[in-house]
Motif scaffolding. Structure first.
Motif, PDB file in Angstrom:
ATOM      1  N   CYS A 281       0.837  -1.194   0.000  1.00 38.59           N
ATOM      2  CA  CYS A 281       0.000   0.000   0.000  1.00 38.59           C
ATOM      3  C   CYS A 281       0.875   1.249   0.000  1.00 38.59           C
ATOM      4  O   CYS A 281       1.768   1.401   0.837  1.00 38.59           O
ATOM      5  CB  CYS A 281      -0.917   0.022   1.214  1.00 38.59           C
ATOM      6  SG  CYS A 281      -1.979   1.481   1.245  1.00 38.59           S
ATOM      7  N   ALA A 282       0.601   2.134  -0.941  1.00 40.92           N
ATOM      8  CA  ALA A 282       1.328   3.401  -1.028  1.00 40.92           C
ATOM      9  C   ALA A 282       0.428   4.581  -0.662  1.00 40.92           C
ATOM     10  O   ALA A 282       0.806   5.733  -0.835  1.00 40.92           O
ATOM     11  CB  ALA A 282       1.899   3.590  -2.428  1.00 40.92           C
ATOM     12  N   SER A 283      -0.785   4.291  -0.194  1.00 41.47           N
ATOM     13  CA  SER A 283      -1.723   5.311   0.284  1.00 41.47           C
ATOM     14  C   SER A 283      -2.219   6.276  -0.782  1.00 41.47           C
ATOM     15  O   SER A 283      -2.677   7.357  -0.471  1.00 41.47           O
ATOM     16  CB  SER A 283      -1.112   6.117   1.434  1.00 41.47           C
ATOM     17  OG  SER A 283      -0.829   5.305   2.533  1.00 41.47           O
ATOM     18  N   THR A 284      -2.143   5.917  -2.040  1.00 41.73           N
ATOM     19  CA  THR A 284      -2.628   6.795  -3.097  1.00 41.73           C
ATOM     20  C   THR A 284      -4.150   6.775  -3.110  1.00 41.73           C
ATOM     21  O   THR A 284      -4.768   5.719  -3.042  1.00 41.73           O
ATOM     22  CB  THR A 284      -2.100   6.337  -4.470  1.00 41.73           C
ATOM     23  OG1 THR A 284      -0.687   6.249  -4.397  1.00 41.73           O
ATOM     24  CG2 THR A 284      -2.480   7.316  -5.557  1.00 41.73           C
TER      25      THR A 284
ATOM     26  N   GLY B 181      -5.465  10.975  -6.735  1.00 36.82           N
ATOM     27  CA  GLY B 181      -4.036  10.995  -7.042  1.00 36.82           C
ATOM     28  C   GLY B 181      -3.148  11.442  -5.895  1.00 36.82           C
ATOM     29  O   GLY B 181      -1.931  11.356  -5.978  1.00 36.82           O
ATOM     30  N   LYS B 182      -3.747  11.930  -4.813  1.00 39.44           N
ATOM     31  CA  LYS B 182      -2.949  12.386  -3.674  1.00 39.44           C
ATOM     32  C   LYS B 182      -2.414  11.193  -2.901  1.00 39.44           C
ATOM     33  O   LYS B 182      -3.088  10.180  -2.748  1.00 39.44           O
ATOM     34  CB  LYS B 182      -3.783  13.270  -2.759  1.00 39.44           C
ATOM     35  CG  LYS B 182      -4.142  14.592  -3.388  1.00 39.44           C
ATOM     36  CD  LYS B 182      -4.845  15.485  -2.412  1.00 39.44           C
ATOM     37  CE  LYS B 182      -5.163  16.811  -3.115  1.00 39.44           C
ATOM     38  NZ  LYS B 182      -5.863  17.722  -2.219  1.00 39.44           N
ATOM     39  N   VAL B 183      -1.199  11.343  -2.425  1.00 42.05           N
ATOM     40  CA  VAL B 183      -0.574  10.304  -1.614  1.00 42.05           C
ATOM     41  C   VAL B 183      -0.619  10.772  -0.167  1.00 42.05           C
ATOM     42  O   VAL B 183       0.204  11.564   0.266  1.00 42.05           O
ATOM     43  CB  VAL B 183       0.877  10.034  -2.061  1.00 42.05           C
ATOM     44  CG1 VAL B 183       1.515   8.965  -1.184  1.00 42.05           C
ATOM     45  CG2 VAL B 183       0.924   9.634  -3.515  1.00 42.05           C
ATOM     46  N   THR B 184      -1.621  10.312   0.548  1.00 43.39           N
ATOM     47  CA  THR B 184      -1.768  10.639   1.968  1.00 43.39           C
ATOM     48  C   THR B 184      -2.327   9.410   2.665  1.00 43.39           C
ATOM     49  O   THR B 184      -3.025   8.612   2.068  1.00 43.39           O
ATOM     50  CB  THR B 184      -2.748  11.811   2.185  1.00 43.39           C
ATOM     51  OG1 THR B 184      -4.024  11.435   1.684  1.00 43.39           O
ATOM     52  CG2 THR B 184      -2.289  13.080   1.506  1.00 43.39           C
ATOM     53  N   GLY B 185      -2.025   9.269   3.914  1.00 43.44           N
ATOM     54  CA  GLY B 185      -2.590   8.154   4.648  1.00 43.44           C
ATOM     55  C   GLY B 185      -1.593   7.476   5.552  1.00 43.44           C
ATOM     56  O   GLY B 185      -0.414   7.815   5.581  1.00 43.44           O
ATOM     57  N   THR B 186      -2.094   6.495   6.260  1.00 41.18           N
ATOM     58  CA  THR B 186      -1.309   5.797   7.273  1.00 41.18           C
ATOM     59  C   THR B 186      -0.094   5.095   6.689  1.00 41.18           C
ATOM     60  O   THR B 186       1.011   5.217   7.214  1.00 41.18           O
ATOM     61  CB  THR B 186      -2.193   4.772   8.004  1.00 41.18           C
ATOM     62  OG1 THR B 186      -3.285   5.472   8.600  1.00 41.18           O
ATOM     63  CG2 THR B 186      -1.419   4.028   9.077  1.00 41.18           C
TER      64      THR B 186
END
Length: 102
Positions: free
Chosen positions: A11-14, A18-23
């Protein structure tokens, strides 16, 4: 390239926008990708195992998430120190039970 025997997803949190945010991103899942690729190279398994980053898998409280197919094994809260053990288990046809998301 021939079809690999195994496919590892990290998981790359995309998000869909398109934003890459997350745990998983905050817990540096991108480092897991690099480490898995290094370990595969060291073990000469690059032809047998494909590694792909994914969008958000929706289990943020369990992140970073690593999934192995075709086995269908989902690992949660994976740290860099877990990568050798995960790959050892993969090579042996086993599972690291302590990391499995039930």
């Amino acid at each position: 390239m021939e079809k690999p025997k195994h496919h590892i997803f990290v998981c790359a949190s995309t998000r869909l926008n398109g934003k890459v945010t997350g745990t998983c991103e905050r817990k540096e899942s991108h480092n897991l990708l690099a480490m898995i690729n290094e370990e595969l190279s060291d073990r000469d398994l690059e032809a047998d195992v494909m590694v792909t980053s994914t969008g958000c898998l929706g289990l943020c409280d369990k992140g970073p998430i690593v999934i192995i197919y075709p086995e269908g094994t989902w690992y949660g809260e994976v740290a860099e120190d877990d990568i050798p053990e995960i790959l050892d288990a993969l090579e042996a046809g086993e599972v690291v039970e302590s990391l499995v998301i039930a």
